[in-house]
Design a protein around this motif. Structure first.
Motif, PDB file in Angstrom:
ATOM      1  N   HIS A   1      37.682  33.193  29.098  1.00 20.80           N
ATOM      2  CA  HIS A   1      37.342  33.077  30.511  1.00 20.80           C
ATOM      3  C   HIS A   1      35.867  32.723  30.726  1.00 20.80           C
ATOM      4  CE1 HIS A   1      41.026  34.797  32.558  1.00 20.80           C
ATOM      5  NE2 HIS A   1      41.293  34.970  31.277  1.00 20.80           N
TER       6      HIS A   1
ATOM      7  N   LYS B   1      46.090  31.097  42.293  1.00 20.91           N
ATOM      8  CA  LYS B   1      46.325  32.276  41.457  1.00 20.91           C
ATOM      9  C   LYS B   1      47.218  33.278  42.192  1.00 20.91           C
ATOM     10  CE  LYS B   1      43.782  36.102  39.263  1.00 20.91           C
ATOM     11  NZ  LYS B   1      44.423  36.015  37.931  1.00 20.91           N
ATOM     12  N   ARG B   2      46.895  33.517  43.473  1.00 25.23           N
ATOM     13  CA  ARG B   2      47.708  34.441  44.263  1.00 25.23           C
ATOM     14  C   ARG B   2      49.133  33.918  44.419  1.00 25.23           C
ATOM     15  NH1 ARG B   2      44.791  37.810  43.097  1.00 25.23           N
ATOM     16  NH2 ARG B   2      43.439  39.117  44.403  1.00 25.23           N
TER      17      ARG B   2
ATOM     18  N   SER C   1      50.864  32.110  42.334  1.00 22.31           N
ATOM     19  CA  SER C   1      51.579  32.341  41.076  1.00 22.31           C
ATOM     20  C   SER C   1      51.938  33.809  40.915  1.00 22.31           C
ATOM     21  CB  SER C   1      50.719  31.868  39.897  1.00 22.31           C
ATOM     22  OG  SER C   1      50.496  30.477  39.968  1.00 22.31           O
ATOM     23  N   GLU C   2      51.010  34.689  41.313  1.00 25.77           N
ATOM     24  CA  GLU C   2      51.279  36.120  41.240  1.00 25.77           C
ATOM     25  C   GLU C   2      52.396  36.516  42.199  1.00 25.77           C
ATOM     26  OE1 GLU C   2      46.788  37.696  40.005  1.00 25.77           O
ATOM     27  OE2 GLU C   2      47.417  37.618  42.102  1.00 25.77           O
TER      28      GLU C   2
ATOM     29  N   GLY D   1      49.502  28.821  36.921  1.00 28.92           N
ATOM     30  CA  GLY D   1      48.409  29.052  37.858  1.00 28.92           C
ATOM     31  C   GLY D   1      47.910  30.476  37.919  1.00 28.92           C
ATOM     32  N   GLU D   2      48.677  31.429  37.347  1.00 31.28           N
ATOM     33  CA  GLU D   2      48.218  32.823  37.369  1.00 31.28           C
ATOM     34  C   GLU D   2      46.966  32.986  36.516  1.00 31.28           C
ATOM     35  OE1 GLU D   2      50.090  37.333  36.917  1.00 31.28           O
ATOM     36  OE2 GLU D   2      51.359  35.566  36.720  1.00 31.28           O
ATOM     37  N   ASN D   3      46.837  32.106  35.528  1.00 33.16           N
ATOM     38  CA  ASN D   3      45.651  32.104  34.680  1.00 33.16           C
ATOM     39  C   ASN D   3      45.029  30.710  34.714  1.00 33.16           C
ATOM     40  OD1 ASN D   3      43.689  32.260  32.693  1.00 33.16           O
ATOM     41  ND2 ASN D   3      44.985  33.328  31.229  1.00 33.16           N
ATOM     42  N   PRO D   4      44.075  30.456  35.643  1.00 33.13           N
ATOM     43  CA  PRO D   4      43.463  29.130  35.761  1.00 33.13           C
ATOM     44  C   PRO D   4      42.797  28.657  34.478  1.00 33.13           C
ATOM     45  CG  PRO D   4      42.916  30.507  37.656  1.00 33.13           C
ATOM     46  CD  PRO D   4      43.566  31.403  36.652  1.00 33.13           C
TER      47      PRO D   4
END
Length: 290
Positions: free
Chosen positions: A13, A175-176, A178-179, A259-262
């Motif tokens: 990251h 991200k949101r 995807s979550e 997309g949850e983990n860019p």
């Protein structure tokens, strides 16, 4: 055990901290070693600070991460690293970050401190406050860009700052989303704030953020500042690469359910990697060698 500590730091990251290099690139100082080393130090300062924030967040989120199909394998959630060990890591990272900060100027340190404070508040409360959670995530990228400018005492275009803001919001919203999709497969949502979001609302604000990125960057690429500073009329061509990047990311999130983990997308999706490398190449060519 060492591998678990490395995983805890989320070194992959650190790629997000490359945003501190943005002002260096556009200030035409990229190939000047003294400027580069200053920004490199800024990169590591933010990297250790961000790892400190990640560890702190993982301690607080451990009970929720245990319910997540992927996050349950994180070192703290899986029990491979204890809270006591993680607390020691936080203190160690804080000392290392402080050592880097001692060699930086006041304005850089203010941006670094603001980044850490906002993220600690995010971990404690803001991540559960609708919309504010998105702005909290986005603020980290803006602090990085401003810090990168302050550390070498250069100015940054307002359009570039706005582009960064919308890009950061766009990534946070994706991200949101995807979550939110992933939460439907879980018995209990790993994020309470997701109860305040709907697919329709997420898709609407993601479209606004994506449009903001493209419009602000396009206006930056044709601004008088660009023409006077770089003496080229072709910088506008880089807008095509920015548009492709935004569209590709939306495709991966909406169609491929990523997309949850860019960071994972940036490091594993071949078209995104090629597009980013091509963008950097073209920008350097136009700024330094045209």
């Amino acid at each position: 055990m060492i591998l678990e500590y490395i995983r805890l730091l989320r070194i992959s990251h650190w790629v997000k901290n490359l945003f501190v290099f943005v002002p260096l690139l556009f200030s035409q100082h990229l190939f000047q070693i003294d400027y580069f080393l200053q920004v490199l130090s800024a990169f590591f300062a933010f990297s250790f600070a961000s790892s400190m924030v990640y560890v702190f967040n993982d301690i607080l989120d451990a009970k929720f991460d245990k319910l997540h199909p992927i996050k349950k394998e994180r070192p703290i959630a899986s029990g491979k690293v204890s809270n006591k060990q993680a607390t020691f890591i936080i203190l160690l990272l804080a000392v290392i970050t402080l050592l880097f900060a001692l060699n930086m100027n006041l304005w850089f340190n203010l941006m670094l401190a603001a980044y850490v404070i906002i993220n600690f508040f995010y971990s404690i409360k803001l991540k559960d406050v609708v919309i504010l959670d998105l702005f909290s995530i986005a603020s980290g990228f803006i602090f990085r860009v401003l810090a990168g400018a302050f550390v070498i005492s250069v100015s940054v275009s307002d359009w570039l700052i706005l582009t960064t803001m919308f890009l950061a919001l766009f990534l946070a919203i994706m991200k949101r989303r995807s979550e939110l999709v992933a939460s439907h497969t879980l018995e209990n949502s790993t994020r309470t704030v997701l109860n305040n979001y709907s697919h329709q609302f997420i898709d609407q604000i993601s479209a606004i953020a994506a449009g903001g990125v493209i419009i602000c960057y396009a206006l930056y690429s044709v601004s008088d500042r660009i023409y006077k500073q770089f003496e080229t009329e072709y910088f506008v061509l880089t807008t095509l690469l920015v548009v492709f990047g935004v569209f590709r990311y939306m495709f991966l999130v909406h169609v491929k359910s990523k997309g949850e983990n860019p960071t994972e997308i940036m490091l594993t999706d071949i078209p995104m990697i090629i597009n980013l490398m091509l963008y950097i190449f073209v920008v350097i060519l136009l700024i330094y060698f045209q």
